[in-house]
Design an enzyme around this catalytic site. Structure first.
Site, PDB file in Angstrom:
ATOM      1  CG  ASN A 140      -1.710   1.206   1.449  1.00  0.00           C
ATOM      2  OD1 ASN A 140      -1.760   2.063   0.577  1.00  0.00           O
ATOM      3  ND2 ASN A 140      -2.351   1.320   2.609  1.00  0.00           N
ATOM      4  CD1 TRP A 141       3.426   0.955  -2.932  1.00  0.00           C
ATOM      5  CD2 TRP A 141       3.486   2.166  -4.832  1.00  0.00           C
ATOM      6  NE1 TRP A 141       4.085   0.215  -3.889  1.00  0.00           N
ATOM      7  CE2 TRP A 141       4.141   0.925  -5.068  1.00  0.00           C
ATOM      8  CE3 TRP A 141       3.402   3.084  -5.873  1.00  0.00           C
ATOM      9  CZ2 TRP A 141       4.705   0.597  -6.307  1.00  0.00           C
ATOM     10  CZ3 TRP A 141       3.965   2.760  -7.105  1.00  0.00           C
ATOM     11  CH2 TRP A 141       4.617   1.531  -7.316  1.00  0.00           C
ATOM     12  CE  LYS A 142      -0.181   3.174   4.829  1.00  0.00           C
ATOM     13  NZ  LYS A 142      -0.113   3.284   6.266  1.00  0.00           N
ATOM     14  CG  HIS A 185      -5.783   1.887   5.385  1.00  0.00           C
ATOM     15  ND1 HIS A 185      -5.369   2.801   6.322  1.00  0.00           N
ATOM     16  CD2 HIS A 185      -4.754   1.022   5.235  1.00  0.00           C
ATOM     17  CE1 HIS A 185      -4.134   2.492   6.706  1.00  0.00           C
ATOM     18  NE2 HIS A 185      -3.740   1.416   6.057  1.00  0.00           N
ATOM     19  CD  GLU A 231      -2.886   5.434   6.898  1.00  0.00           C
ATOM     20  OE1 GLU A 231      -2.973   5.469   5.661  1.00  0.00           O
ATOM     21  OE2 GLU A 231      -1.886   4.983   7.498  1.00  0.00           O
ATOM     22  CD  GLU A 270      -3.473  -2.638   7.496  1.00  0.00           C
ATOM     23  OE1 GLU A 270      -2.394  -2.886   6.969  1.00  0.00           O
ATOM     24  OE2 GLU A 270      -4.081  -1.567   7.313  1.00  0.00           O
ATOM     25  N   GLY A 317       2.433   2.221  10.826  1.00  0.00           N
ATOM     26  CA  GLY A 317       3.366   3.339  10.643  1.00  0.00           C
ATOM     27  C   GLY A 317       4.100   3.733  11.906  1.00  0.00           C
ATOM     28  CB  SER A 344       5.254  -1.811  12.040  1.00  0.00           C
ATOM     29  OG  SER A 344       4.830  -0.491  12.324  1.00  0.00           O
ATOM     30  N   GLY A 403       2.794  -1.075   4.333  1.00  0.00           N
ATOM     31  CA  GLY A 403       2.798   0.341   3.978  1.00  0.00           C
ATOM     32  C   GLY A 403       4.213   0.804   3.694  1.00  0.00           C
ATOM     33  N   GLY A 404       4.843   1.428   4.691  1.00  0.00           N
ATOM     34  CA  GLY A 404       6.155   2.053   4.530  1.00  0.00           C
ATOM     35  C   GLY A 404       7.183   1.182   3.814  1.00  0.00           C
TER      36      GLY A 404
HETATM   37  P1  PGA Z   1       2.833   0.307   7.698  1.00  0.00           P
HETATM   38  O1  PGA Z   1       1.340   0.487   7.122  1.00  0.00           O
HETATM   39  O2  PGA Z   1       3.379  -0.972   7.104  1.00  0.00           O
HETATM   40  O3  PGA Z   1       3.572   1.518   7.256  1.00  0.00           O
HETATM   41  O4  PGA Z   1       2.691   0.201   9.188  1.00  0.00           O
HETATM   42  C1  PGA Z   1       0.508  -0.620   6.928  1.00  0.00           C
HETATM   43  C2  PGA Z   1      -0.810  -0.184   6.352  1.00  0.00           C
HETATM   44  O5  PGA Z   1      -1.289   0.895   6.727  1.00  0.00           O
HETATM   45  O6  PGA Z   1      -1.409  -0.882   5.515  1.00  0.00           O
END
Ligand code: PGA
Length: 268
Positions: A11-13, A107, A109, A184, A190, A228, A249-250
């Site tokens: 997930n490149w956000k 998600h 967020e 999640e 993050g 993470s 994500g990251g």
């Molecule tokens: P993260 O994000 O790996 O940066 O913790 C995961 C996600 O939000 O899908």
């Protein structure tokens, strides 16, 4: 233990330029080509909307016969309605037309920062299913909910809201569309504080039990862990019997880290 093919999803956000998106895709394609035959996992990237055409073209160039053969393409969201006058939104059928086969929905967020409700996530899941998109639906608890020992009921309520769509889904990728669940924990996203493999396994097992109690195909439904995940902790998580993949994500923004999550290395 399920016999699902693991799904490794990035997930490149809201990150990247055209140049960095292209560089990342090319690096991933080169690394994935080195996969041993039979290859193990399925791989997916979900770039921001504006980079989808660029990434799609790069994937099509890499494997003209099947653009998603090495790496499937997904979006990070879609509109809750099928089409029409809705400024700024992107519909499920537009995503299909742009070459996406997957979408991430619900998600945390979007739920916590943008106020997306369970009802909206359900509507989006239904639009994805109508358009023939596979979905990754995210669920998870806040730190306060975990401390109050409400993790499982919170997740069950999020899943229950999706029941009308889950009942029409085809787990295991058989048939038209697949719904994958991503656990999640919000406190792990993050933050660098991944859930331990044992703690994630406990919640995944609870989700699978819940699917069974609802008469859904519990063993054939893929349940991913997200929060993470990086190359250093992925193997432990993926070794758990009820963890069928990861949503990253990251670490999905780095070729080496992302490939490393699936046990591959980047080409020099
Ligand atoms: P993260 O994000 O790996 O940066 O913790 C995961 C996600 O939000 O899908």
């Amino acid at each position: 233990m399920t016999d699902c093919v693991p799904l490794i999803a990035g997930n490149w956000k809201m990150n990247g330029t055209r140049a960095s998106a292209l560089e990342l895709t090319r690096g991933l394609v080169a690394g994935l080509r080195e996969r041993p035959p039979g290859g193990g996992s399925q791989w997916l990237v979900c770039p921001p909307f504006v980079h989808l055409p660029l990434v799609e073209a790069c994937l099509r160039e890499a494997t003209p016969e099947d653009a998603g053969a090495l790496l499937a393409l997904g979006a990070q969201n879609l509109a809750a309605t099928a089409g029409g006058a809705l400024t700024g939104e992107v519909s499920a059928s537009m995503l299909r037309d742009a070459g996406c086969t997957w979408v991430i929905l619900g998600h945390s967020e979007r739920r916590t920062l943008l106020g997306e409700t369970d009802a909206q996530v359900l509507a989006k899941l239904q639009r994805a299913q109508e358009a023939g998109l596979h979905s990754i639906v995210c669920v998870g608890e806040t730190e306060a909910q975990r401390e109050a020992q409400r993790t499982v009921p919170v997740i069950e309520a999020q899943l229950e809201a999706l029941l009308p769509a889950l009942q029409g889904a085809s787990p295991g990728g058989l048939g038209a569309t697949e719904v994958v669940i991503a656990y999640e924990p919000i406190w792990a996203i993050g933050t660098g504080r991944s859930a331990t493999a044992e703690l994630a396994q406990e919640v995944h097992a609870a989700i699978r039990r819940w699917l069974g109690t609802q008469g859904l195909e519990a063993r054939a439904t893929r349940i991913l862990y997200g929060g993470s995940v990086k190359a250093a902790n992925a193997a432990q998580l993926l070794a758990m019997p009820d963890i069928d993949g990861v949503l990253v994500g990251g670490a999905s923004l780095s070729v080496g880290e992302f490939l490393g999550i699936g046990g591959l290395s980047s080409r020099p």
